[in-house]
Structure formats: C-alpha cells, structure tokens
Design an enzyme around this catalytic site. Structure first.
Site, PDB file in Angstrom:
ATOM      1  CG  LEU A 196       8.471   2.301   4.502  1.00  0.00           C
ATOM      2  CD1 LEU A 196       8.120   1.068   3.680  1.00  0.00           C
ATOM      3  CD2 LEU A 196       7.214   3.045   4.928  1.00  0.00           C
ATOM      4  CE  LYS A 233       3.279   3.252   3.109  1.00  0.00           C
ATOM      5  NZ  LYS A 233       3.808   3.430   4.466  1.00  0.00           N
ATOM      6  CD  GLU A 263      10.399   1.817  10.113  1.00  0.00           C
ATOM      7  OE1 GLU A 263      10.367   2.741   9.282  1.00  0.00           O
ATOM      8  OE2 GLU A 263      10.399   0.614   9.801  1.00  0.00           O
ATOM      9  CE1 TYR A 304       0.191   2.024   4.261  1.00  0.00           C
ATOM     10  CE2 TYR A 304       1.144  -0.167   4.417  1.00  0.00           C
ATOM     11  CZ  TYR A 304       0.973   1.108   4.938  1.00  0.00           C
ATOM     12  OH  TYR A 304       1.591   1.452   6.112  1.00  0.00           O
TER      13      TYR A 304
END
Length: 288
Positions: free
Chosen positions: A203, A147, A179, A33
């Site tokens: 990511l 993702k 993260e 996504y």
C-alpha cells in the site's frame, strides 16, 4: 461503537446505522476505505488522503459518492458532532446495493460511511517503550496498492501476531518483508532509512510519503529497496508507521532484540518531525 456516524447522506447515532445485506461491500468486500488521523480536531495529511482514496476508487471502478469538497465537509462535520479532538476518522465507499452477481451492476449508486475514533496519537506510551513484531507469511491478493476493505489476509496475519504476543506482524514474501498487517515497515542501517519501494506489492502509505518527504528535507539518506528478514534482524533500528500510530519504534523482531533494545533515535526524530508537521496543519504549536 457509539457516537454519531455518517451513512449515505445522513448523520445518525451509531446504533441506528443499518446497511443492506445486499450491499456489495458486505457480500464481496467490494469497496475501499481510508483512515485519517485527527489532531486538535483537524484532519491531518488531508490532501494525501484524498489522492489515495481517488486512486483506489479509480482502480476498482467505483464513482465518488459526492464531490471531494462535500466529502471533506462531511468528515469535518463528523469530527464536530463527535467533539473529536484527537484520534481518527474511518471512512469507506462500496459499489453499493445490487442483486448478488460477480459482475459489476450498471445501475447502483455507491454507498458511503464514516465514523470517528477517539485515540491518543501524540502521547502514545508505545512511542517511549517501543513495540515488538513477528514475521508472518504474506497471503494477500496481488493488488495491495488498493486500500480494499477485503482484509481477511491481514486479519489472519494480525491474529497470528497477537497470538505470539506481538504488537504487529511483518508480512514476508519470497524472503523479503513487504509491510505490516496495518502499517509500513522500515529498518535503519547506520544513518540510512530502508523501506520497500512502491509497487502493487504494498500500500502507498500516507505516513510513508510524508515521512520520506520530511526525512529528505532533513537530508537523511533513504534507500527504497527490498530488505530481507535477516537484514531486519541485523538492523541498527526498525520502526513502523500508520494513521493511528504515526511512528512507533520497534525493539524486537521474532523475539530478537533490535539494536540496544530501546527506541531508536531515527524513529524518535521522525516521530517528532511528523507531529510538528501535524500541529502546523492544525494551526497549533508543539510543546517542544
């Protein structure tokens, strides 16, 4: 959950959109996504979004559902049909509908979906107040550079952060911050931005890419390296970035005040730079 959405080559009202229970996204989380910010009805960081979506699709072996040009045209039409001025577009591609089997089916077509999100991006009050984060264990899979729509690890981490009264959770592995649950993590030491280098552990944030480019253009020092929770607690300032927050200053980590407890100058400056870039992409002028 209202307005016009896109599902497999059709625009329709949100309450009319239906997905098969045999869609592999529903059964396995077998899909990817993106979330793209929208300012002045314009997709922001468009090329970077396409590049990352292409990367995620190629890693997991899902075909593009259409050409990139048609994909962009669909998102722009979605913005128009929803009269979206500011917010974002969520879009995902799954492997498609097939009998439930772990191996990839050889004869199914990708499923594609998108919807619009109305949200204040530019005049977000949190940019003036700052936000708090708490550290949580990083329990995700090992291909975080993709993702993926399989976000249970992030959901559990975000829920833990929310229960502790924080805006965001910073995930920690082997003592180092990876993260945020839905954002990129940064600290500032002196006049230097510190953020984790790209790898399969995080990511490749689109805001991260643009912010570091803008910072280098301003000759701001950057260190792409791992940093510990202890280092974050002792930082001069900290901030996060994502598609729907752009840049937000962090004033507390695990209940500890960061810097003087107010939004840091570096975060404020980078937020201004990013918004200026976004307005330029949208063909607008900033008020500053």
């Amino acid at each position: 959950m209202e307005g016009v959405v896109f599902l497999n080559n059709e625009f329709m009202q949100a309450d009319q959109a239906k997905v098969s229970i045999f869609d592999r996204g529903y059964l396995f989380g077998d899909g990817v996504y993106e979330v793209v910010p929208v300012i002045h009805s314009c997709l922001i960081d468009r090329d970077n979004f396409l590049e990352r979506l292409d990367y995620s699709l190629s890693v997991v072996g899902i075909d593009w559902p259409c050409s990139r040009e048609r994909y962009l045209a669909m998102l722009e039409e979605l913005i128009r049909r929803n009269n979206l001025v500011e917010g974002g577009v969520y879009t995902q591609v799954t492997r498609g509908v097939a009998p439930r089997d772990f191996g990839f089916p050889g004869d199914c077509s990708p499923s594609c979906m998108a919807f619009a999100l109305k949200k204040k991006l530019v005049d977000n009050p949190l940019a003036k107040s700052g936000v708090s984060v708490v550290t949580v264990p990083d329990i995700r899979w090992k291909r975080r550079d993709v993702k993926s729509i399989a976000l249970l690890g992030q959901c559990l981490a975000k829920e833990e952060a929310v229960r502790k009264g924080a805006f965001e959770g910073w995930m920690v592995e082997d003592g180092f911050v990876t993260e945020g649950t839905s954002s990129t993590a940064y600290i500032v030491k002196g006049q230097t931005i510190v953020t984790r280098p790209l790898s399969r552990s995080i990511l490749p944030g689109i805001r991260r890419k643009s912010l570091l480019r803008l910072a280098r253009k301003e000759k701001i020092a950057i260190e792409e390296r791992l940093f510990t929770v202890k280092e974050a607690l002792e930082a001069d300032e900290a901030f996060l970035s994502s598609a729907t927050t752009l840049v937000l200053p962090i004033t507390q980590i695990d209940g500890r005040t960061i810097g003087d407890g107010k939004p840091g100058r570096m975060a404020e400056h980078l937020r201004e730079l990013y918004i200026r870039m976004a307005f330029e992409e949208a063909g607008q002028k900033t008020s500053s």
